[in-house]
Design a protein around this motif. Structure first.
Motif: not given
Length: 946
Positions: A363-366, A394-402, A420-426
């Motif tokens: 999903g995505i972060l709000r 890492q919210a700023e880095d994850l803002a536009n990430q799946r 908890h956060f696991v990893r980012k996909l792209g």
């Protein structure tokens, strides 16, 4: 060395049986450290029982860095985690930066028994050479094995065994004391205290990870600590779950019901529970009654009194992280007492969780309103999953990430579960990232085939041997051809038809002999069984078997010799079957045709070659077979399928077309159906208790209520008393003013159907074998073994029937066959959902730079929405009606008539509308497909997510 226990056991007949249990201990089990000169590291002692798991894991040597990154332990060290650390912190254990862990056998055994998913992930870690995770057989080491003490719990004994292992390593490596330390990781306070008293370095996982110099990102991936202490009196949102012992006792006595929790896609405050060992569903409504259950959990429910039973809300609700919408349903529920009693459904509430089936969610972060805060809301891609609270820096880095998030707990005091956060996909919108999301969300195994799996493939160059020819019928002289969609490389089937001297026809269906290459019990067979089916996405294919088989050796391409499993019928002019033969064969297909090419040959009167004549014979007989099926009650339903034309360079969709069905589509289908039915009869006759079959249960009458109501709105009566009556009703339901009406009605009828499923013949009475949709008494899948594992099993059964191959134990065990069927049913369903999600994704990409008007039809009218079908794209959109007091347009919902009225415009089911499709860019983090009604003219604020 040997330890043994002797005890006396009474038999059922009153006798006495002396039982001796022996436990062998060894003194030569290596510690695994490359720094140790006392152990023989050439010996390998694996943790897993080869007989149980089929694994041959080779322990990797423990390698120490010159210095440690931990402030708590600056010296080089090995880490021993306890069981709960492995179970709850498996996400960080998978990180490549964490190495040199010693996993005691007792931990491996506990993980295996407590969580199959965690066990699979642990096995993958142990197999990863770069991780240097070492499995130590403490239960068979003479110096680390311990007996359970009188009055000691199993958990306490296991904790003591882990401490014993840590103590042994500390003493074993004592001569390297200045260089090597042993650290025990445990979040159990009592275990940690005892370890420290015994002279063992022990830390919590959180403390150790925070002490790492590069541990900043890992901290975000730690599972939350137990939240029990954070719940404040007087601030509980949900009722307390009953203790497990009380729940199980209540289920056993019948006081409570057990079942699978199925959250609604359309209303986040509704769900249903599929009661175990029953086809009944119980409705659950409202936060309190849902009580923190998550989709797919196994729950215990208590039935509400009948006067409190309700019916599904006509509202379509998405969670907006606001309490306002919670009240909307509550108001709606208050009106249920006004609903006629006959419309109410059995309703209950969740009183306990029997088994959590949480997984990792995409999903995505709000982001939080406080930009510098660490607490955020995660929005899952799957609408049936609640939003999840996480902490991340890492919210700023994850803002536009799946991204991927895991759930850790759901306290009574929290509106949402904690994770908890696991990893980012792209990046959001990136095609590769979005494809990864839909594969993960639908649990599609898509990793590359392992070396172990590939090792069971035939060596190249491969050719048919003389030994193969001795056991097969040579059919290479027959004019055989395949007919498939454009671009098909995994060609499962080919056909032929020729006239016999007696005036009858010989018709053959030739199916790729995949079972020749995939032998039972191999890693290749296990992988195919796990995957279950090939998954077809819009732009790619996730193969069930490696490409060497799927697109080469098993594919019935033209002008090459291939091994096949053949069914041959002698058929009369009126399509009556005279006899049926089964054989292993060798064929040489004379043509690989597309449906359109085969159709062109049939229609071209100037073409009279042997291949074309064969196709015409097949087509004529297929029409007669189809006519007979329909007369028997087979249903011809409808669904919208689209095909995207993709740019060869960018891989982006540039055009879209609805799939056109030709006579040749039906021609192939009829003979595949006939082959499946013929094989089903044969294998059931030979194996009445272990045949793998496929059934399609008849839907309960209540399933048809929506489509009956919709048809009656246009003056048509659907008779759903049988499949034959239903088929006849659909045939005459033609509405001249709306040419798409009948197709819409058939699409709606498809939604009323039960899921067709695989099953083992010995697990059900024969009266339940039938296939409702096909009007067949018996059915199986035989014709697509390249892409369906069920067909491989049917091949093996049929091969035993005709003496072409030997049987094996698992093939004849009905319980194992049913377990296999359960996995195949799950994989098949997920593959269908993944395919639909892929179409939605490409529709989204297609409209990235487009604004387009298209024809649509109202499929359902809801209290606060219209659900519209856009046939050209096979797309369904939910149009939310803005009934805000400030809105210029007010909608009036009529539940009895299923209408929405705005001024002089009335929306009914099946109404034709013109809609405008575009991308809504108001939220750059989560672009949505926007849909606006253009005709009839009504001002509606709408936005849908696909």
């Amino acid at each position: 060395m040997l330890t043994s226990k002797v005890f006396v056991k009474k038999t059922k007949k009153g006798g006495v049986l002396k039982v001796v249990r022996e436990h062998y201990l060894r003194d030569d089990i290596t510690c695994g450290s490359q720094h140790c000169t006392k152990c023989d590291h050439n010996k390998n002692h694996t943790t897993y029982d080869d007989q149980d798991d089929g694994d041959d894991l080779k322990n990797q040597p423990l390698v120490l860095s010159p210095k440690s990154d931990s402030e708590l332990c600056p010296e080089p060290h090995y880490i021993i985690p306890d069981t709960n650390v492995v179970l709850h912190q498996i996400d960080i254990l998978e990180d490549e930066s964490l190495q040199n862990f010693i996993i005691p056998q007792i931990v491996v055994d506990e993980v295996k028994h407590r969580s199959l998913p965690a066990n699979k992930r642990l096995k993958d870690i142990l197999s990863n050479c770069s991780k240097h995770f070492y499995t130590f057989c403490n239960e068979y080491n003479n110096e680390t094995y311990i007996e359970r003490q009188a009055g000691e719990s199993s958990n306490d004994r296991n904790d003591r065994a882990i401490r014993k292992t840590a103590k042994w390593y500390t003493e074993h490596l004592a001569e390297y004391q200045d260089d090597i330390k042993i650290i025990l990781l445990t979040d159990d306070k009592d275990n940690r205290t005892k370890a420290i008293e015994e002279g063992i370095k022990a830390f919590t996982v959180h403390d150790y990870i925070k002490s790492l110099k590069n541990g900043g990102n890992l901290v975000d991936r730690l599972a939350w600590k137990s939240s029990a202490g954070s719940q404040q009196e007087g601030k509980y949102i949900y009722p307390e779950h009953l203790p497990t012992s009380e729940v199980l006792k209540g289920v056993k006595s019948g006081k409570y019901l057990q079942g699978s929790f199925m959250a609604s896609r359309e209303n986040y405050l509704e769900a249903s529970v599929n009661v175990t060992d029953s086809e009944n569903f119980v409705l659950i409504q409202g936060h309190q009654n849902l009580n923190r259950a998550v989709h797919n959990d196994i729950v215990a429910i208590e039935m509400l009194p009948k006067e409190e039973w309700s019916c599904p809300s006509s509202l379509v609700l998405e969670d907006t992280v606001s309490a306002e919408t919670d009240d909307v349903l509550e108001d709606d529920l208050k009106l249920k007492n006004k609903v006629p009693e006959h419309l109410r459904q059995p309703t209950g509430r969740v009183i306990g969780i029997i088994k959590r089936n949480w997984r990792q969610y995409c999903g995505i972060l709000r982001p939080s309103l406080l930009k510098k805060g660490t607490k955020h809301i995660f929005i899952p891609a799957e609408r049936r999953i609640p939003r999840i609270r996480i902490e991340t820096r890492q919210a700023e880095d994850l803002a536009n990430q799946r991204i991927i998030v895991a759930i850790d707990s759901w306290p009574r005091s929290s509106r949402y579960p904690q994770g908890h956060f696991v990893r980012k996909l792209g990046t959001i919108g990136d095609k590769a990232a979005e494809n990864e999301v839909l594969l993960l969300e639908h649990d599609v195994p898509h990793q590359v085939f392992s070396e172990k799996v590939l090792s069971f493939l035939p060596k190249m160059p491969w050719s048919i041997t003389e030994e193969d020819m001795k056991r097969r019928t040579d059919l290479r002289h027959i004019v055989v051809c395949s007919v498939d969609p454009p671009g098909c490389t995994d060609i499962d089937d080919a056909l032929h038809c020729r006239k016999l001297d007696n005036g009858n026809y010989e018709v053959g269906v030739h199916i790729a002999d995949v079972s020749h290459f995939i032998r039972p019990g191999t890693a290749l067979d296990d992988e195919a069984a796990n995957r279950g089916t090939t998954v077809y996405l819009t732009d790619k294919r996730i193969d069930m078997v490696p490409e060497l088989l799927s697109s080469n050796l098993c594919s019935l391409r033209c002008d090459v010799e291939r091994l096949a499993f053949t069914v041959i019928w002698e058929i009369k002019e009126d399509a009556t079957i005279v006899n049926t033969k089964f054989m292993k064969s060798v064929i040489n297909s004379k043509a690989s045709l597309m449906y359109s090419e085969a159709q062109a040959r049939i229609d071209d009167k100037t073409m009279n070659d042997e291949l074309t004549i064969s196709l015409r014979g097949l087509n004529r007989l297929a029409k007669l077979l189809k006519k007979g099926r329909i007369e028997a009650g087979a249903l011809c339903l409808a669904s919208t399928e689209v095909r995207f034309q993709v740019d060869s360079e960018t891989a982006d969709p540039i055009d879209v077309k609805t799939k056109q069905l030709l006579e040749t589509n039906s021609m192939v289908e009829e003979f595949m159906l006939l082959a499946n039915i013929s094989v089903a009869k044969k294998i059931l006759e030979e194996f009445p208790n272990c045949a793998l079959l496929r059934r399609h249960p008849s839907p309960p009458p209540s399933n048809f209520e929506p489509v009956i109501k919709a048809a009656s709105s246009k003056g048509f009566t659907l008779d759903c008393s049988s499949n034959k009556k239903l088929a006849e009703s659909l045939d005459i339901a033609v509405f001249e003013e709306n040419q798409f009406f009948n197709t819409m009605l058939r699409i709606m009828t498809t939604r009323c159907m039960m899921q067709a499923v695989y099953f083992c013949s010995g697990m059900l009475p024969e009266s339940e074998f039938g296939h409702y949709g096909l009007a067949a008494d018996i059915y199986t899948h035989f014709t697509s073994p390249i892409r369906r594992y069920s067909d491989i099993i049917a091949h093996r059964l049929l091969a035993v029937c005709i003496g072409a191959d030997a049987s094996y134990p698992n093939l004849l065990e009905k319980k194992k066959t049913q377990t296999l069927c359960n996995n195949l049913n799950y994989r098949h369903k997920m593959a269908q959902y993944a395919g639909r999600a892929s179409v939605n994704l490409h529709t989204h990409l297609f409209f990235k730079s487009r604004v387009q008007d298209e024809d649509g039809y109202v499929l359902f009218v809801r209290k606060n929405a219209l659900q519209v079908l856009i046939p050209k794209y096979g797309l369904e959109g939910t149009i939310y009606l803005n009934n805000d007091k400030k809105s210029k347009v007010q909608f009036i919902y009529n539940e009895e008539q299923d209408t929405q009225t705005a001024g002089n415009v009335v929306f009914h089911v099946f109404d034709h509308v013109v809609v405008q499709l575009s991308i809504d860019r108001s939220n750059v983090q989560h672009l949505k497909l926007s849909i606006q009604i253009v005709q009839p003219e009504v001002m509606i604020i709408v936005c849908i997510s696909i």
